[in-house]
Design a protein around this motif. Structure first.
Motif, PDB file in Angstrom:
ATOM      1  N   LEU A   6      -3.078   0.323  -3.821  1.00  7.39           N
ATOM      2  CA  LEU A   6      -3.097  -0.960  -3.205  1.00  7.39           C
ATOM      3  C   LEU A   6      -2.778  -1.943  -4.352  1.00  7.39           C
ATOM      4  CD1 LEU A   6      -5.742   0.517  -2.130  1.00  7.39           C
ATOM      5  CD2 LEU A   6      -5.241  -0.944  -0.202  1.00  7.39           C
ATOM      6  N   LEU A  65      -4.971   6.183  -1.660  1.00  7.50           N
ATOM      7  CA  LEU A  65      -4.157   5.253  -1.477  1.00  7.50           C
ATOM      8  C   LEU A  65      -3.932   4.069  -2.454  1.00  7.50           C
ATOM      9  CD1 LEU A  65      -4.933   4.040   2.006  1.00  7.50           C
ATOM     10  CD2 LEU A  65      -3.030   5.291   1.372  1.00  7.50           C
ATOM     11  N   THR A 107      -4.623  -7.829  -1.623  1.00  5.32           N
ATOM     12  CA  THR A 107      -5.461  -6.530  -1.321  1.00  5.32           C
ATOM     13  C   THR A 107      -6.973  -6.991  -1.045  1.00  5.32           C
ATOM     14  OG1 THR A 107      -5.464  -6.422  -3.777  1.00  5.32           O
ATOM     15  CG2 THR A 107      -4.090  -5.020  -2.859  1.00  5.32           C
ATOM     16  N   VAL A 124       0.753  -1.268   0.119  1.00  3.55           N
ATOM     17  CA  VAL A 124      -0.044   0.096  -0.022  1.00  3.55           C
ATOM     18  C   VAL A 124       0.889   1.267   0.051  1.00  3.55           C
ATOM     19  CG1 VAL A 124      -0.295  -0.035   2.615  1.00  3.55           C
ATOM     20  CG2 VAL A 124      -1.782   1.042   1.018  1.00  3.55           C
TER      21      VAL A 124
END
Length: 354
Positions: free
Chosen positions: A146, A144, A151, A46
Motif C-alpha cells: 500500500l 498487500l 493509506t 494497493v
C-alpha cells in the motif's frame, strides 16, 4: 467473512474474481479491470505482492541459527520492528536479500517466490542439530503493498495507528503491518495477513486506493533505492555494491556468517569504487542482469542492472550497480551504442565506509 482455504491458488483465484489479470506464470498481477473500483485518490495504490514467498523459522534456537547465517542481527530483532538482511555465499556474494520480522509464531523471512525454495533448502542444510525448523508458509499469508497519502484512511478500520518510521511494525488480530522506506516522499506499507482477512478488507481498501499491478510496488522499491536480488543477479554483488549497508541491511558488529570476512574487508579497506545508482533507461526491455557500458571503455561492461521495471513503452526505471568513475560518462544498456541511461539522485547519500 469470505472463507478462503490456504492454498497456492486460493488468493490468486480471489484476485481474479476482483478483476485481476495475471501473467502466463500466474505470479504477477498485470492489472485490474478499470471497473473493479473507483479509487478516491489516483496518487495512492494497493498492489497484491503475489511474487513474494515466505519462510517461517520456529524453535528455541531459530534466532541463533539465523543470526549465524544472515548479514543482519536476528538475536535482537524486536517484535515492533522489521529488518532487511542478506544471505551470502562463502565468497561474500549475495544469494538473496530478505525482509525479516518476528511475532509470537516465529521469525519470518520474505523474499522473491522464485528464489524461496532453493534458499530454504540451502538454509535447511546448515540447521544440523540446532533446535530450529523452517517451513514454507507462502500459501498461508497473503501480502498487500500500500502506497501513498490515502493509506492512512484506507487502513484506519484495521490499524487506527500506523507505524511511524521505516521498518516499524505493528501486529494485531488483523495481521502484520510494516512500514517500508518511503518512495518519492510517499509512505509505503506491507500488510501481511491470513487470506480471509485480506479478502474481506479488499472491497473497502479499493474505495480509497487504486488496485494496480505488482510491478507498481517493485517500481516503488526502485524509487526508494531498495535493491532486491533475483535469479539473474545471484552471486554477482557483495552487499556494499548494492548499497545494502546504507539502508540497514548489514550489521558489522554481529559476528560471523557466510562470507562475513569478505563483506567486512570490503567495508574497511578504503573507498568503495562501485555502488548502485538510480537511473532511467531509454528502453522498456531492461532486465536484471543486463550489463551496461560506458562510452569511454566500450569493450567491457562497467556495471549491471540490479532491478528494472518499465515506466512506459519506451523507458524503464532501474537500480544499476556500476563503477562510480563511469557515472560521469555516457552509459548505455547492452552495448556502447545501446539505449542511454539518465541518472537520478537516490533518496539517501552514498557515504563511504567509516
Amino acid at each position: 467473512m469470505t472463507d478462503i482455504t490456504a492454498s497456492p491458488s486460493a488468493w490468486r483465484d480471489f484476485l481474479t474474481q476482483q478483476g485481476a489479470q495475471f501473467d502466463d506464470q500466474g505470479q504477477d498481477v498485470l492489472g485490474f479491470d478499470p471497473a473493479a473500483a473507483v479509487p478516491q485518490s489516483l496518487e495512492s495504490f494497493v498492489a497484491p505482492l503475489t511474487d513474494l514467498g515466505l519462510i517461517a523459522a520456529t524453535g528455541e534456537e531459530a534466532a541463533a541459527f539465523l543470526h549465524g547465517q544472515l548479514t543482519n542481527d536476528v538475536q535482537h530483532l524486536t517484535a515492533d520492528s522489521a529488518r532487511l538482511a542478506g544471505y551470502c555465499s562463502p565468497k561474500g556474494r549475495l544469494l538473496a536479500t530478505l525482509l525479516m520480522w518476528r511475532d509470537e509464531a516465529g521469525i519470518f523471512l520474505q523474499l522473491p517466490r522464485a528464489l524461496q525454495p532453493a534458499i530454504q533448502k540451502r538454509l535447511q542444510m546448515f540447521i544440523l542439530r540446532a533446535k530450529a525448523k523452517l517451513a514454507d508458509v507462502s500459501a498461508e499469508r497473503a501480502v498487500l503493498g500500500l502506497v501513498g497519502p490515502a493509506t492512512a484512511n484506507a487502513l484506519a478500520e484495521w490499524f487506527p495507528v500506523l507505524p511511524t518510521a521505516p521498518y516499524d511494525k505493528l501486529d494485531n488480530s488483523h495481521g502484520t503491518l510494516i512500514r517500508l522506506a518511503d518512495a518519492a516522499g510517499s509512505p509505503r506499507y506491507q500488510w501481511i495477513a491470513a487470506l480471509d482477512t485480506l479478502s474481506t478488507a479488499w472491497p473497502k481498501l479499493v474505495q480509497h486506493l487504486k488496485p494496480t499491478a505488482t510491478l507498481a510496488w517493485r517500481l516503488s522499491d526502485i524509487r526508494a533505492g531498495v535493491p532486491g536480488i533475483l535469479a539473474a543477479t545471484q552471486e554477482q554483488f557483495v552487499p556494499q555494491m548494492i548499497n545494502f549497508e546504507l539502508i540497514g541491511g548489514v550489521n558489522f558488529k554481529k559476528g560471523c556468517y557466510p562470507g562475513q570476512e569478505i563483506v567486512a574487508r570490503s567495508q574497511y579497506l578504503g573507498k568503495l569504487k562501485r555502488r548502485t545508482l538510480l537511473a532511467t533507461i531509454a528502453s522498456a526491455d531492461a532486465r536484471a542482469g543486463d550489463e551496461v557500458f560506458a562510452a569511454a571503455d566500450p569493450g567491457q561492461p562497467c556495471g549491471m542492472v540490479v532491478n528494472a521495471e518499465p515506466l512506459d513503452q519506451d523507458h524503464a526505471l532501474a537500480l544499476v550497480e556500476m563503477k562510480l568513475a563511469a557515472a560521469d560518462d555516457t552509459v548505455h544498456l547492452g552495448a556502447a551504442g545501446g539505449p542511454a541511461l539518465h541518472f537520478h539522485d537516490l533518496p539517501y547519500e552514498l557515504a563511504d565506509p567509516q
